[in-house]
Design a protein around this motif. Structure first.
Motif, short mmCIF file in Angstrom:
data_model
loop_
_atom_site.label_atom_id
_atom_site.label_comp_id
_atom_site.label_asym_id
_atom_site.label_seq_id
_atom_site.Cartn_x
_atom_site.Cartn_y
_atom_site.Cartn_z
N GLU A 2 0.82 -1.22 0.00
CA GLU A 2 0.00 0.00 0.00
C GLU A 2 0.85 1.26 0.00
OE1 GLU A 2 -2.52 -0.40 3.38
OE2 GLU A 2 -3.97 -1.66 2.33
N LEU A 3 2.15 1.11 -0.16
CA LEU A 3 3.04 2.27 -0.08
C LEU A 3 2.64 3.38 -1.05
CD1 LEU A 3 6.74 1.06 0.40
CD2 LEU A 3 5.54 2.85 1.67
N VAL A 4 2.46 3.04 -2.30
CA VAL A 4 2.15 4.05 -3.32
C VAL A 4 0.85 4.76 -2.98
CG1 VAL A 4 1.62 4.43 -5.75
CG2 VAL A 4 3.42 2.82 -5.10
N MET A 5 -0.17 3.99 -2.61
CA MET A 5 -1.46 4.58 -2.28
C MET A 5 -1.37 5.49 -1.06
SD MET A 5 -4.08 4.18 0.13
CE MET A 5 -3.99 2.51 0.72
N LEU A 6 -0.64 5.05 -0.04
CA LEU A 6 -0.51 5.86 1.17
C LEU A 6 0.26 7.14 0.91
CD1 LEU A 6 0.23 3.00 3.72
CD2 LEU A 6 -1.82 4.44 3.66
N ARG A 7 1.29 7.05 0.07
CA ARG A 7 2.06 8.26 -0.25
C ARG A 7 1.20 9.27 -1.01
NH1 ARG A 7 7.38 4.73 -1.83
NH2 ARG A 7 8.39 4.81 0.24
N GLU A 8 0.38 8.77 -1.93
CA GLU A 8 -0.51 9.66 -2.67
C GLU A 8 -1.55 10.28 -1.74
OE1 GLU A 8 -0.49 10.74 -5.82
OE2 GLU A 8 1.46 9.75 -5.95
N LYS A 9 -2.07 9.46 -0.81
CA LYS A 9 -3.07 9.97 0.14
C LYS A 9 -2.47 11.02 1.04
CE LYS A 9 -6.72 8.27 3.19
NZ LYS A 9 -7.34 7.08 3.81
N LEU A 10 -1.21 10.79 1.43
CA LEU A 10 -0.55 11.76 2.30
C LEU A 10 -0.33 13.09 1.59
CD1 LEU A 10 0.66 12.08 5.15
CD2 LEU A 10 2.85 11.35 4.20
N LYS A 11 -0.05 13.00 0.30
CA LYS A 11 0.15 14.23 -0.47
C LYS A 11 -1.10 15.11 -0.42
CE LYS A 11 3.45 12.48 -3.89
NZ LYS A 11 3.63 12.15 -5.33
N GLY A 12 -2.27 14.50 -0.41
CA GLY A 12 -3.52 15.26 -0.36
C GLY A 12 -3.79 15.90 0.98
N LEU A 13 -3.08 15.42 1.99
CA LEU A 13 -3.28 15.98 3.33
C LEU A 13 -2.18 16.95 3.73
CD1 LEU A 13 -4.33 12.67 5.10
CD2 LEU A 13 -5.83 14.56 4.47
N VAL A 14 -1.19 17.12 2.90
CA VAL A 14 -0.08 18.02 3.21
C VAL A 14 -0.52 19.48 3.02
CG1 VAL A 14 2.21 18.78 2.46
CG2 VAL A 14 1.68 16.34 2.67
N GLU A 15 -0.11 20.34 3.95
CA GLU A 15 -0.38 21.77 3.84
C GLU A 15 0.42 22.36 2.68
OE1 GLU A 15 -2.27 24.01 5.60
OE2 GLU A 15 -3.23 22.30 6.55
#
Length: 648
Positions: A214-227
């Motif tokens: 799930e690394l790729v998915m989690l990294r993409e999801k985290l990008k959406g939550l970054v200020e």
């Protein structure tokens, strides 16, 4: 025929001049005496000559039994795994005729060392030295002494068995080939362990890969939550990043503690398993037996070793406790830092415009990402471990290949020598050309795959070498597989799945292709393979090879079976003359050409009343002339009638 026999009785010097024999002396093993106590041959004592020995007599007189007694007494029985029927037949013959008696076979090695092999029907071979003292050696396995023994029909069987033909060739370089075989056996065991280790690492790597998937998915999801906006965006993002790093750091002491505990647990388990195993072997009945004092001494040595190992393990445990204590000190310091850093993190988040729920969601994603990244690191570690295992495995396989090359070179040299020695016989060896074992292994691997195992295995083995098939399966290279086999996609996928399942390709990779021998006989103008010859032709092909010079005694039961007298005289007798002085020969025979024209140094005449066999006479051909004439020629009257018929 009569003329040949007359020459032997009255003009041996003439025969000797007719036969070109090389009386080359060479160091060789000799069977000196067979002594039988009890049973059908009870009381028999056969003093063998260093030369040609012939055992003659009527049917059921005990000739074959005597020869098989020698084989059994020396411990040279056929391998029960490879030749179960033959082993059982000889074992039954020996035991039924020996009963409660025993055999003593006295011998002299090529180095002039004298031993006696003694054995009862239900006992293992015991070897005594010249002083009569038992010695802990195996004559054959330790390559001190050996003999070539062939029962009836065994010669014909060699002509139809590639495995037996390889064994025949290997006998000419026995010491070298046995050394190669022993090292190959050890390498095969090492490769099997390598396969087990690789399967374990692959399984652990697959589990880690699943967690990291799930690394790729989690990294993409985290990008959406970054200020991304505002004056504090960089500070907030850095705080979240260090928060995630702290989550990984918090786990390190616990991971190390578990790793240390696992190491200690495995050490203690291994020690306990070893101790239980050796203590079970040295039980009370053994320790109180006739050799109890010696076994008790061994037990004491083991006890000392076990005590020393226990101390070493205790020392390691003490060092591990010290390590864990020091790690705990560092962990406490790390926890204090984490507490301060966490407080700073919370202040930054609270002071920011970021909503609480958004921050919590971001932290959950970051934690999951950290776990996935940890699994990725674990997978990378397993892949590195796998690479090291493959490197070691490659070294093992390379060495095995070198040894097989060496063995093939020996076999090829022997084949060329035999072909040069016998113009009517052609011997050849093709390296790694026997696909039978390989094909059987692939068939077994394909069970349950939904394809026709036999047909598919035959095709795969014809197209791929074992290491090539293993490589295609390991890479799951569907395109290459379809291109090489011409199988359709659905069937190709089923096959590759079966070859990949549970790392089956590791086993395929280590399948050793045997060399393929061929022994041919010149029949008319063409050479024909021995497997396609008649029974007589097969014996005609193999017997001359058996009769070539060797350091081992040669024992054959009725070598003339299925042979015409012309061949016996022109080939067998000539060969016997050629090896005199360089090899001992013991034949059970019904053919007068062998003892008479072969000028046997010793003839043993057997007779039987149906209950017991006796040695009626022992001596040279001249001393046993009457018995040879009566038993092998049909008597004087028959001899004279043939003379009258032939007119000479």
């Amino acid at each position: 025929m009569y003329q040949r026999y007359q020459l032997n009785w009255h003009g041996r010097s003439t025969i000797s001049s007719l036969i070109n024999s090389s009386m080359t002396k060479a160091p060789h093993h000799v069977i000196r005496r067979l002594t039988v106590t009890g049973g059908f041959l009870g009381g028999a004592q056969l003093e063998f000559a260093d030369g040609l020995n012939c055992l003659i007599g009527g049917r059921g007189a005990g000739k074959t039994t005597a020869l098989e007694f020698v084989r059994f007494g020396l411990g040279l029985m056929p391998d029960p795994k490879a030749s179960a029927l033959r082993h059982r037949g000889i074992d039954t013959l020996v035991k039924s005729n020996l009963g409660g008696g025993r055999l003593d076979v006295e011998l002299c090695t090529k180095k002039d060392m004298r031993y006696t092999a003694t054995r009862g029907a239900h006992e293992a071979v015991q070897v005594l030295n010249e002083a009569g003292t038992p010695v802990a050696i195996s004559l054959d396995r330790d390559q001190i002494f050996s003999a070539d023994v062939f029962s009836q029909n065994e010669i014909e069987e060699i002509a139809s068995s590639p495995k037996a033909q390889l064994e025949l060739l290997d006998r000419f370089q026995e010491q070298e080939t046995k050394a190669i075989d022993r090292e190959l056996e050890q390498l095969q065991r090492d490769l099997m362990q390598s396969t087990a280790d690789l399967r374990q690492v692959d399984q652990e790597a697959a589990e880690a890969h699943a967690k990291a998937s799930e690394l790729v998915m989690l990294r993409e999801k985290l990008k959406g939550l970054v200020e991304v906006d505002g004056p504090d965006a960089a500070r907030i993002n850095a705080a979240h990043s260090t928060k995630g790093q702290r989550t990984r750091e918090e786990k390190i002491p616990g991971v190390l503690r578990l790793a240390i505990e696992k190491l200690l647990r495995e050490m203690v388990t291994a020690q306990g398993s070893f101790r239980a195993g050796v203590e079970a072997q040295l039980d009370a009945p053994l320790l109180t037996s006739a050799n109890g004092a010696l076994l008790s001494a061994i037990q004491a040595e083991l006890g000392t070793f076990i005590t020393e190992v226990a101390k070493d393990i205790e020392s390691v445990q003490t060092k591990a406790q010290g390590l864990q204590a020091r790690i705990q000190v560092h962990a406490a310091t790390l926890a204090e830092r984490h507490a301060l850093q966490e407080a700073e993190y919370r202040n930054i988040v609270a002071a920011s415009a970021e909503q609480g729920e958004r921050a919590a969601e971001r932290q959950d994603v970051q934690t999951s990402l950290n776990n996935a990244e940890s699994a990725e690191k674990d997978e990378q570690g397993k892949q590195k471990q796998r690479a090291e295992l493959l490197k070691t495995r490659s070294t093992l396989r390379k060495r095995a290949s070198e040894l097989r090359d060496q063995r093939f070179a020996l076999r090829k040299k022997i084949a060329e020598r035999l072909s040069a020695e016998f113009p009517s016989i052609r011997v050849a060896v093709e390296q790694s050309a026997d696909l039978e074992g390989y094909q059987q292994f692939v068939e077994e691997t394909l069970k349950g795959s939904g394809v026709r195992q036999g047909m598919v295995a035959e095709r795969l083995c014809a197209v791929f070498l074992p290491e090539e098939l293993a490589a295609v399966a390991a890479k799951d290279d569907l395109a290459l597989f379809m291109r090489q086999t011409n199988f359709e996609e659905d069937r190709s996928r089923k096959i590759l799945y079966a070859l990949r399942n549970d790392g089956a390709y590791y086993d395929i990779e280590t399948v050793a292709l045997e060399d393929q021998p061929s022994i041919e006989l010149l029949d008319g103008a063409t050479f024909k393979d021995s497997t396609h010859l008649s029974t007589g032709q097969r014996c005609t092909t193999i017997l001359p090879i058996l009769l070539t010079q060797s350091e081992r005694p040669l024992l054959i039961d009725q070598p003339e079976d299925n042979l015409d007298n012309a061949f016996v005289f022109q080939t067998v007798v000539r060969a016997l003359k050629a090896i005199k002085g360089a090899r001992q020969v013991i034949f059970v025979t019904h053919n007068p050409n062998i003892p008479v024209l072969g000028e046997a140094e010793r003839v043993f005449v057997f007779s039987s009343d149906g209950q017991h066999s006796v040695l009626e006479r022992v001596g040279t051909v001249d001393e046993c002339r009457v018995q040879i004439e009566n038993i092998l020629e049909g008597g004087r009257e028959a001899f004279l009638l043939r003379k009258e018929r032939y007119g000479h």
